[in-house]
Motif scaffolding. Structure first.
Motif, PDB file in Angstrom:
ATOM      1  N   THR A 172      14.430 -27.051  26.569  1.00  0.00           N
ATOM      2  CA  THR A 172      13.146 -27.174  25.880  1.00  0.00           C
ATOM      3  C   THR A 172      12.954 -25.923  25.023  1.00  0.00           C
ATOM      4  N   LEU A 173      12.023 -25.998  24.094  1.00  0.00           N
ATOM      5  CA  LEU A 173      11.802 -24.894  23.153  1.00  0.00           C
ATOM      6  C   LEU A 173      11.461 -23.593  23.878  1.00  0.00           C
ATOM      7  N   GLY A 174      11.968 -22.491  23.348  1.00  0.00           N
ATOM      8  CA  GLY A 174      11.623 -21.174  23.869  1.00  0.00           C
ATOM      9  C   GLY A 174      11.411 -20.206  22.713  1.00  0.00           C
ATOM     10  N   ASN A 175      10.481 -19.276  22.883  1.00  0.00           N
ATOM     11  CA  ASN A 175      10.269 -18.270  21.835  1.00  0.00           C
ATOM     12  C   ASN A 175       9.570 -17.055  22.414  1.00  0.00           C
ATOM     13  N   THR A 176       9.260 -16.096  21.555  1.00  0.00           N
ATOM     14  CA  THR A 176       8.524 -14.889  21.928  1.00  0.00           C
ATOM     15  C   THR A 176       7.287 -14.805  21.043  1.00  0.00           C
ATOM     16  N   HIS A 177       6.183 -14.333  21.604  1.00  0.00           N
ATOM     17  CA  HIS A 177       5.011 -14.066  20.757  1.00  0.00           C
ATOM     18  C   HIS A 177       4.803 -12.560  20.649  1.00  0.00           C
ATOM     19  N   PHE A 178       4.187 -12.135  19.555  1.00  0.00           N
ATOM     20  CA  PHE A 178       4.193 -10.724  19.140  1.00  0.00           C
ATOM     21  C   PHE A 178       2.793 -10.253  18.740  1.00  0.00           C
ATOM     22  N   VAL A 179       2.709  -8.952  18.474  1.00  0.00           N
ATOM     23  CA  VAL A 179       1.554  -8.399  17.752  1.00  0.00           C
ATOM     24  C   VAL A 179       2.094  -7.662  16.533  1.00  0.00           C
ATOM     25  N   ALA A 180       1.345  -7.732  15.429  1.00  0.00           N
ATOM     26  CA  ALA A 180       1.771  -7.104  14.174  1.00  0.00           C
ATOM     27  C   ALA A 180       0.601  -6.363  13.539  1.00  0.00           C
ATOM     28  N   ILE A 181       0.912  -5.330  12.757  1.00  0.00           N
ATOM     29  CA  ILE A 181      -0.100  -4.500  12.104  1.00  0.00           C
ATOM     30  C   ILE A 181      -0.069  -4.773  10.600  1.00  0.00           C
ATOM     31  N   PRO A 182      -1.175  -5.229   9.998  1.00  0.00           N
ATOM     32  CA  PRO A 182      -1.197  -5.445   8.545  1.00  0.00           C
ATOM     33  C   PRO A 182      -0.966  -4.146   7.770  1.00  0.00           C
ATOM     34  N   MET A 201       3.679 -13.517   6.341  1.00  0.00           N
ATOM     35  CA  MET A 201       3.253 -12.129   6.130  1.00  0.00           C
ATOM     36  C   MET A 201       4.430 -11.247   5.732  1.00  0.00           C
ATOM     37  N   LYS A 202       5.587 -11.483   6.357  1.00  0.00           N
ATOM     38  CA  LYS A 202       6.765 -10.687   6.012  1.00  0.00           C
ATOM     39  C   LYS A 202       7.188 -10.962   4.570  1.00  0.00           C
ATOM     40  N   ARG A 203       7.208 -12.235   4.207  1.00  0.00           N
ATOM     41  CA  ARG A 203       7.661 -12.617   2.868  1.00  0.00           C
ATOM     42  C   ARG A 203       6.766 -12.033   1.783  1.00  0.00           C
ATOM     43  N   GLN A 204       5.484 -11.889   2.084  1.00  0.00           N
ATOM     44  CA  GLN A 204       4.525 -11.441   1.068  1.00  0.00           C
ATOM     45  C   GLN A 204       4.146  -9.967   1.194  1.00  0.00           C
ATOM     46  N   GLY A 205       4.907  -9.216   2.016  1.00  0.00           N
ATOM     47  CA  GLY A 205       4.690  -7.781   2.119  1.00  0.00           C
ATOM     48  C   GLY A 205       3.348  -7.409   2.693  1.00  0.00           C
ATOM     49  N   LEU A 206       2.883  -8.158   3.710  1.00  0.00           N
ATOM     50  CA  LEU A 206       1.556  -7.928   4.282  1.00  0.00           C
ATOM     51  C   LEU A 206       1.596  -7.141   5.583  1.00  0.00           C
ATOM     52  N   LEU A 207       2.776  -6.634   5.958  1.00  0.00           N
ATOM     53  CA  LEU A 207       2.902  -5.950   7.243  1.00  0.00           C
ATOM     54  C   LEU A 207       3.240  -4.469   7.075  1.00  0.00           C
ATOM     55  N   MET A 208       2.834  -3.666   8.060  1.00  0.00           N
ATOM     56  CA  MET A 208       3.128  -2.232   8.031  1.00  0.00           C
ATOM     57  C   MET A 208       4.631  -2.013   8.019  1.00  0.00           C
ATOM     58  N   ALA A 256       0.832  -1.200   0.000  1.00  0.00           N
ATOM     59  CA  ALA A 256       0.000   0.000   0.000  1.00  0.00           C
ATOM     60  C   ALA A 256       0.866   1.249   0.000  1.00  0.00           C
ATOM     61  N   ASN A 257       0.319   2.339  -0.582  1.00  0.00           N
ATOM     62  CA  ASN A 257       1.023   3.601  -0.608  1.00  0.00           C
ATOM     63  C   ASN A 257       0.489   4.584   0.418  1.00  0.00           C
ATOM     64  N   ALA A 258      -0.482   4.131   1.215  1.00  0.00           N
ATOM     65  CA  ALA A 258      -1.055   5.022   2.215  1.00  0.00           C
ATOM     66  C   ALA A 258       0.012   5.474   3.199  1.00  0.00           C
ATOM     67  N   VAL A 259      -0.103   6.695   3.693  1.00  0.00           N
ATOM     68  CA  VAL A 259       0.849   7.233   4.651  1.00  0.00           C
ATOM     69  C   VAL A 259       0.562   6.629   6.022  1.00  0.00           C
ATOM     70  N   ASP A 260       1.560   5.968   6.567  1.00  0.00           N
ATOM     71  CA  ASP A 260       1.390   5.344   7.874  1.00  0.00           C
ATOM     72  C   ASP A 260       1.630   6.372   8.972  1.00  0.00           C
ATOM     73  N   PRO A 261       0.961   6.225  10.124  1.00  0.00           N
ATOM     74  CA  PRO A 261       1.259   7.120  11.247  1.00  0.00           C
ATOM     75  C   PRO A 261       2.704   6.940  11.698  1.00  0.00           C
ATOM     76  N   PRO A 318      14.483 -12.641  11.146  1.00  0.00           N
ATOM     77  CA  PRO A 318      14.633 -11.322  11.791  1.00  0.00           C
ATOM     78  C   PRO A 318      13.308 -10.566  11.815  1.00  0.00           C
ATOM     79  N   THR A 319      12.979  -9.977  12.972  1.00  0.00           N
ATOM     80  CA  THR A 319      11.697  -9.275  13.078  1.00  0.00           C
ATOM     81  C   THR A 319      11.736  -7.918  12.376  1.00  0.00           C
ATOM     82  N   ASP A 320      12.904  -7.269  12.329  1.00  0.00           N
ATOM     83  CA  ASP A 320      13.075  -6.004  11.586  1.00  0.00           C
ATOM     84  C   ASP A 320      12.050  -4.948  11.985  1.00  0.00           C
ATOM     85  N   GLY A 321      11.637  -4.962  13.244  1.00  0.00           N
ATOM     86  CA  GLY A 321      10.695  -3.947  13.712  1.00  0.00           C
ATOM     87  C   GLY A 321       9.310  -4.065  13.110  1.00  0.00           C
ATOM     88  N   LEU A 322       8.975  -5.232  12.553  1.00  0.00           N
ATOM     89  CA  LEU A 322       7.665  -5.445  11.921  1.00  0.00           C
ATOM     90  C   LEU A 322       6.639  -5.993  12.892  1.00  0.00           C
TER      91      LEU A 322
END
Length: 410
Positions: free
Chosen positions: A308-318, A116-123, A22-27, A152-156
């Motif tokens: 044992t497995l460890g990770n982080t869970h996140f929130v993302a903006i489309p 979502m990152k691979r397909q450009g679906l994130l802000m 999208a070309n919309a101006v993000d906040p 890499p999360t890259d701030g997404l």
């Protein structure tokens, strides 16, 4: 966390591979006053798993707080699979709906984030590190905040909570000293105690996590797990995993002919005495279950000394969210010391914080220190090493092979 229907995703991805975002101006989160002004009056459709009453209540509390303080309405879109929200954004992009999308914030990690990152679906990237409350995040000592399942999360995406695979047993029925200390010992225990262990059928998040734990312990060349699957060696690389499962399944609950639906179902079966060992991705889950009266107060936790497995869970903006400013305000609130301390309280949720205690004020540190983590919660030095999540590519293929070999209708 949850799974993308890759057949659908793959078909659309082929059509969208070169499609612009999208070309919309993000906040701009660097101008936080402007973000707050733009957010007032917006409704944020927060797409998040809705299968747990205590988590739903926590999200409801966060929504009420945002409404009171910032005039932002939060609507919890309760999902049984995060893939549904990802697919919705993907379909909107295919239809050319680059603004005014129906999803404003997604609870996400792992392969759904990778897709979502691979397909450009994130802000646009780097909004996360510009949030005012990012100053409290422990990204220096928690590497999974910056790398999600090797991506890499890259701030997404903004971190929301930590996770570590932990096992539970009822000490009134099964002595702690008899609990297994590795996947190899688990299969010996199951063979000696048939019908007393099981796991949810993948692609359930918890069931898939069990497969990843066994994969991480049994694969010969562990360095391969940080890379996409090599098709030519996939069968050879996963042979130890499926040999393990072939031995395990005949001695599972109901002989492996049926599976618990999810973690709440396993928890109920532990409480009812149908299962003796269950597991979750939250070290405080057993104490939270005891506090809620869902588990007997004799339940205790254990992990494997080898990790044992460890990770982080996140929130993302489309990329096409209709209420991006409101979503930024919610994401920032979720990593505030106030919201993180409440979330870590086992009587509320019991989800580990992503904040660094030495970055907090004395009052905020005291709030965390005052939390009673519960009789069944292991101390940080008792949790053992955290094993990295495999590259998302692995589970797509392993889950398919698992369903072909062992799938059953619940």
């Amino acid at each position: 966390m949850f799974k993308l229907p890759f057949v659908f995703a793959g078909a659309l991805a082929a059509a969208l591979a070169l499609a612009p975002s999208a070309n919309a101006v993000d906040p701009d989160p660097h101008d936080w006053d402007a973000v707050l002004e733009a957010a007032r009056g917006q409704t944020v459709y927060f797409n998040a798993w809705g299968g747990s009453e205590n988590i739903n209540s926590y999200i409801d509390w966060a929504g009420q707080t945002l409404k009171q303080r910032y005039g932002v309405t939060v609507t919890h879109v309760k999902l049984d699979d995060t893939a549904n929200a990802v697919a919705k954004v993907l379909a909107e992009k295919a239809a050319g709906k680059d603004e005014g999308g129906s999803v404003d914030l997604i609870w996400i990690n792992g392969e759904n984030f990778a897709s979502m990152k691979r397909q450009g679906l994130l802000m646009a990237p780097d909004w996360t590190t510009a949030l005012p409350n990012w100053a409290y995040v422990d990204h220096e000592n928690k590497p999974t905040i910056l790398t999600d399942f090797t991506i890499p999360t890259d701030g997404l995406e903004s971190p929301w909570g930590g996770a570590k695979l932990v096992f539970f047993h009822d000490s009134a029925r099964t002595p702690a000293e008899e609990m297994p200390k590795s996947s190899a010992q688990l299969i010996e225990w199951v063979q000696a105690n048939p019908g007393r262990f099981s796991y949810p059928q993948p692609p359930d998040f918890i069931g898939s996590s069990f497969l990843k734990q066994v994969l991480s312990e049994t694969i010969v060349d562990k360095t391969k797990l940080s890379q996409p699957v090599t098709e030519a060696s996939f069968s050879q690389d996963t042979a130890p995993l499926f040999d393990y499962l072939d031995q395990l399944h005949p001695n599972l609950w109901r002989g492996g002919k049926a599976y618990p639906q999810n973690y709440p179902d396993m928890k109920q079966k532990l409480a009812d005495g149908e299962l003796d060992i269950i597991f979750a991705f939250n070290p405080s889950e057993a104490s939270a279950g005891i506090a809620a009266g869902e588990l007997p107060d004799t339940v205790r936790s254990f992990t494997y000394p080898g990790g044992t497995l460890g990770n982080t869970h996140f929130v993302a903006i489309p990329y096409n969210a209709a209420s991006k400013a409101g979503a930024l305000v919610l994401a920032n609130f979720l990593i505030s010391p106030e919201a993180q301390a409440r979330k870590q309280d086992p009587s509320i949720w019991g989800d580990p914080t992503v904040l660094a205690m030495d970055k907090l004020s004395e009052a905020d540190r005291s709030a965390f220190a005052a939390l009673d983590l519960g009789v069944a919660t292991l101390k940080p030095d008792e949790l053992g090493p955290a094993l990295d999540e495999p590259h998302p590519d692995w589970m797509e293929q392993i889950e398919g092979e698992w369903l072909r070999r062992y799938g059953a209708a619940n």
